[in-house]
Design a protein around this motif. Structure first.
Motif, PDB file in Angstrom:
ATOM      1  N   ASP A 221       2.266  -4.684   8.468  1.00 51.68           N
ATOM      2  CA  ASP A 221       0.918  -4.843   7.912  1.00 51.68           C
ATOM      3  C   ASP A 221      -0.179  -4.750   8.968  1.00 51.68           C
ATOM      4  O   ASP A 221      -1.319  -4.387   8.653  1.00 51.68           O
TER       5      ASP A 221
ATOM      6  N   SER B 178       7.829 -13.165   6.228  1.00 52.33           N
ATOM      7  CA  SER B 178       8.599 -12.084   6.845  1.00 52.33           C
ATOM      8  C   SER B 178       7.867 -11.493   8.052  1.00 52.33           C
ATOM      9  O   SER B 178       6.809 -10.881   7.918  1.00 52.33           O
TER      10      SER B 178
ATOM     11  N   HIS C 195      12.715  -3.851   0.358  1.00 55.14           N
ATOM     12  CA  HIS C 195      11.553  -3.009   0.058  1.00 55.14           C
ATOM     13  C   HIS C 195      11.973  -1.707  -0.623  1.00 55.14           C
ATOM     14  O   HIS C 195      11.245  -1.180  -1.464  1.00 55.14           O
TER      15      HIS C 195
ATOM     16  N   GLY D 120       3.725  -9.831   1.494  1.00 51.45           N
ATOM     17  CA  GLY D 120       4.713  -8.764   1.630  1.00 51.45           C
ATOM     18  C   GLY D 120       4.217  -7.624   2.490  1.00 51.45           C
ATOM     19  O   GLY D 120       3.708  -7.829   3.592  1.00 51.45           O
ATOM     20  N   LYS D 121       4.346  -6.418   1.964  1.00 48.36           N
ATOM     21  CA  LYS D 121       3.928  -5.219   2.700  1.00 48.36           C
ATOM     22  C   LYS D 121       2.421  -4.985   2.676  1.00 48.36           C
ATOM     23  O   LYS D 121       1.920  -3.986   3.184  1.00 48.36           O
TER      24      LYS D 121
ATOM     25  N   SER E 260       7.539  -7.654   7.792  1.00 48.57           N
ATOM     26  CA  SER E 260       6.450  -7.222   6.909  1.00 48.57           C
ATOM     27  C   SER E 260       5.098  -7.360   7.600  1.00 48.57           C
ATOM     28  O   SER E 260       4.267  -6.444   7.542  1.00 48.57           O
TER      29      SER E 260
END
Length: 241
Positions: A78, A71, A14, A50-51, A74
């Motif tokens: 989140d 992930s 990241h 992802g994020k 992640s």
């Protein structure tokens, strides 16, 4: 463990990509949803979220969003953004998606092509098809194979914070490989990314096999027409028949 399972779950991944342009991404998603004419409250999956930046923005635009990513780190991050119409879950895109029928599935910013097996590639199309409503959209935002071959830079150093990421790129067979080395906290690290150079024809064949019709290809995040020689992206718009 696959390369993407270990690398994507580190804070260094990241950090390396922390320069990604949020404004460009939000403008792209605004144009994309307008182009698809998705009404408010439409149900959208952000596949490989992802994020969660795209999931959060889609939710702000008024959509009911499910963000899925392999992930765990992640997804744990989140979770802070969740509300009644924004949910995040750990999920491998090769597996069936347990969710209500969706209006659209977005797979953005080269979140495909990681798998060695063609069967695994096909499983993604199958799982997306199964979770979409009839007439639902699948947006696969992928690299343009021809453009990558023409513009590959073999060696770069990218500095983020106090870390110098030494990156070597090469094309080996059907894959573009990015070798990433750096030191952090007094330790050496070595990761790599390996993405398959799918051709337009291969992607179209996968989609057709699982009941999709390709109705549009854009060549960049401004949604300009696709040009095989010069477009940096290959943004496929599929519709479930």
């Amino acid at each position: 463990m696959e390369w993407f399972e270990s690398w994507f779950d580190t804070p260094y991944y990241h950090l390396l990509y922390s320069n990604r342009d949020y404004t460009e991404a939000e403008n792209f998603i605004t144009k994309l949803t307008a182009e698809l004419q998705l009404p408010p409250q439409s149900k959208i999956i952000d596949l490989a979220c992802g994020k969660g930046r795209h999931s959060v923005f889609l939710n702000k635009l008024g959509y009911d969003v499910l963000g899925l990513d392999l992930s765990r780190h992640s997804i744990e991050s989140d979770k802070q953004f969740e509300n009644q119409t924004l949910i995040f879950e750990v999920h491998d895109m090769r597996n069936p998606i347990d969710a209500d029928p969706m209006d659209a599935v977005f797979n953005l910013f080269t979140s495909f092509g990681y798998f060695d097996s063609e069967d695994d590639d096909k499983k993604v199309f199958q799982s997306v098809y199964n979770v979409l409503k009839p007439g639902g959209y699948f947006v696969l935002d992928y690299l343009n194979e021809e453009y990558v071959r023409k513009t590959l830079v073999p060696e770069t150093v990218i500095t983020r914070g106090n870390i110098d990421f030494k990156i070597l790129k090469k094309i080996e067979g059907r894959h573009v490989i990015k070798d990433i080395r750096f030191e952090a906290d007094g330790k050496p690290f070595h990761f790599f990314e390996r993405v398959k150079l799918h051709t337009l024809e291969e992607i179209h064949a996968y989609a057709s096999e699982y009941g999709f019709e390709r109705i549009k290809i854009w060549g960049d995040y401004q949604l300009n027409e696709f040009n095989k020689e010069n477009s940096p992206r290959c943004i496929n718009l599929f519709k479930k028949k």
